[in-house]
Design a protein around this motif. Structure first.
Motif, short mmCIF file in Angstrom:
data_model
loop_
_atom_site.label_atom_id
_atom_site.label_comp_id
_atom_site.label_asym_id
_atom_site.label_seq_id
_atom_site.Cartn_x
_atom_site.Cartn_y
_atom_site.Cartn_z
N ALA A 281 0.84 -1.20 0.00
CA ALA A 281 0.00 0.00 0.00
C ALA A 281 0.87 1.24 0.00
N ASP A 282 0.43 2.26 -0.73
CA ASP A 282 1.14 3.54 -0.79
C ASP A 282 0.09 4.64 -0.90
N GLY A 283 -0.14 5.33 0.20
CA GLY A 283 -1.19 6.34 0.21
C GLY A 283 -2.54 5.68 0.03
N SER A 284 -3.29 6.09 -0.98
CA SER A 284 -4.61 5.52 -1.25
C SER A 284 -4.55 4.44 -2.32
N HIS A 285 -3.34 4.02 -2.68
CA HIS A 285 -3.17 3.01 -3.74
C HIS A 285 -2.70 1.68 -3.16
N VAL A 286 -3.23 0.60 -3.71
CA VAL A 286 -2.82 -0.75 -3.34
C VAL A 286 -2.34 -1.46 -4.59
N THR A 287 -1.19 -2.12 -4.52
CA THR A 287 -0.71 -2.92 -5.64
C THR A 287 -0.66 -4.38 -5.20
N LEU A 288 -1.03 -5.26 -6.11
CA LEU A 288 -1.07 -6.69 -5.82
C LEU A 288 -0.59 -7.46 -7.04
N SER A 289 0.31 -8.40 -6.81
CA SER A 289 0.80 -9.28 -7.87
C SER A 289 0.40 -10.71 -7.54
N TRP A 290 -0.22 -11.38 -8.50
CA TRP A 290 -0.69 -12.76 -8.30
C TRP A 290 0.07 -13.67 -9.25
N LEU A 291 0.68 -14.74 -8.70
CA LEU A 291 1.54 -15.60 -9.51
C LEU A 291 1.23 -17.07 -9.24
N ARG B 2 -5.48 -22.80 -3.46
CA ARG B 2 -5.24 -21.81 -2.42
C ARG B 2 -4.26 -20.78 -2.93
N THR B 3 -4.29 -19.60 -2.32
CA THR B 3 -3.31 -18.55 -2.62
C THR B 3 -2.77 -18.01 -1.31
N MET B 4 -1.44 -17.94 -1.21
CA MET B 4 -0.79 -17.36 -0.04
C MET B 4 -0.40 -15.92 -0.35
N LEU B 5 -1.00 -14.99 0.38
CA LEU B 5 -0.73 -13.57 0.18
C LEU B 5 0.27 -13.09 1.23
N VAL B 6 1.31 -12.40 0.77
CA VAL B 6 2.35 -11.88 1.65
C VAL B 6 2.27 -10.35 1.67
N ALA B 7 2.28 -9.76 2.86
CA ALA B 7 2.23 -8.30 3.02
C ALA B 7 3.29 -7.88 4.02
N ASN B 8 4.24 -7.09 3.59
CA ASN B 8 5.35 -6.68 4.47
C ASN B 8 4.93 -5.63 5.49
N GLY C 291 0.76 -10.66 8.26
CA GLY C 291 1.80 -10.59 7.24
C GLY C 291 1.67 -11.64 6.18
N GLN C 292 1.03 -12.77 6.52
CA GLN C 292 0.75 -13.83 5.56
C GLN C 292 -0.70 -14.26 5.72
N THR C 293 -1.40 -14.39 4.60
CA THR C 293 -2.81 -14.72 4.63
C THR C 293 -3.09 -15.80 3.59
#
Length: 216
Positions: free
Chosen positions: A39-49, A149-155, A160-162
């Motif tokens: 997240a950066d301000g009001s923007h969220v970026t997400l990469s799915w692989l 399933r998808t493992m989402l990582v957020a620093n 931090g992991q979902t």
């Protein structure tokens, strides 16, 4: 395209030509797909692989590839290129991967699908306010097989992991106030302390100079 990506793209085309591009050919019971969010301000970026064979299954289900059992399969484009040019795939991804803030969907944009197997699908979400808490939905692939399933990582978020599953496609993430700006809290504290020290030092020097002038 990198050599590794070229190899995967070639393997993807071979799978299509061989008629392996079916949901059963994927590996829903293997390691989960991965994703990363920031997240950066009001923007969220997400990469799915997801894995390359899962891209194959997804592309087949959406009609991105020709069916070798009913006609000729074009070899002018690799399987990866066919996926990248598929409007059905773009529509699917924008529907299945979303971000909402305070119950309102954030405007989503899917960047150009390029080097899909190496870099995945990259999203940008524009929310109404600076991001602190959002609901993230990752429901891709689970309509093909509920075992995906998808493992989402957020620093800079909690948790931090979902893990996203067919039973839990939406999870709430809380970003730190500093995480939304990309500036760590520790860095902010250090900078603030440095400013105070510099200011105090400058004040001391100024007082010393004034005393010296008065005495002379």
């Amino acid at each position: 395209m990198k050599i590794h990506a070229r190899t995967l793209a070639g393997a993807l085309l071979v799978c299509v030509l061989a008629g392996w591009a079916t949901p059963a050919a994927a590996h829903p019971f293997g390691p989960p797909s991965t994703a990363r969010i920031e997240a950066d301000g009001s923007h969220v970026t997400l990469s799915w692989l997801p894995a390359e064979d899962d891209w194959v299954a997804l592309g087949q289900s959406l009609g991105a590839f020709e069916d070798p059992s009913t006609g000729t399969v074009s070899t002018e484009l690799t399987g990866e290129q066919k996926l990248e040019r598929s409007t059905a795939l773009r529509d699917y991804l924008l529907e299945k991967i979303t971000v909402a803030q305070a119950g309102r969907p954030c405007e989503s944009r899917l960047e150009e699908l390029r080097a899909l197997l190496a870099d995945g699908a990259r999203f940008v979400f524009d929310c109404r306010s600076p991001v602190t808490e959002v609901d993230v939905t990752v429901a891709a692939l689970t309509d093909l097989n509920t075992a995906y399933r998808t493992m989402l990582v957020a620093n800079t978020a909690t948790p931090g992991q979902t893990l996203f599953t067919e039973a839990q496609t939406t999870q709430r993430l809380t970003f730190s106030a500093t995480g939304a700006t990309g500036i760590p809290a520790q860095t902010t504290a250090v900078v603030a302390a440095a400013v105070v020290l510099v200011g105090a030092g400058a004040f001391t020097v100024l007082r010393t100079r004034r005393r010296t002038r008065t005495m002379s």
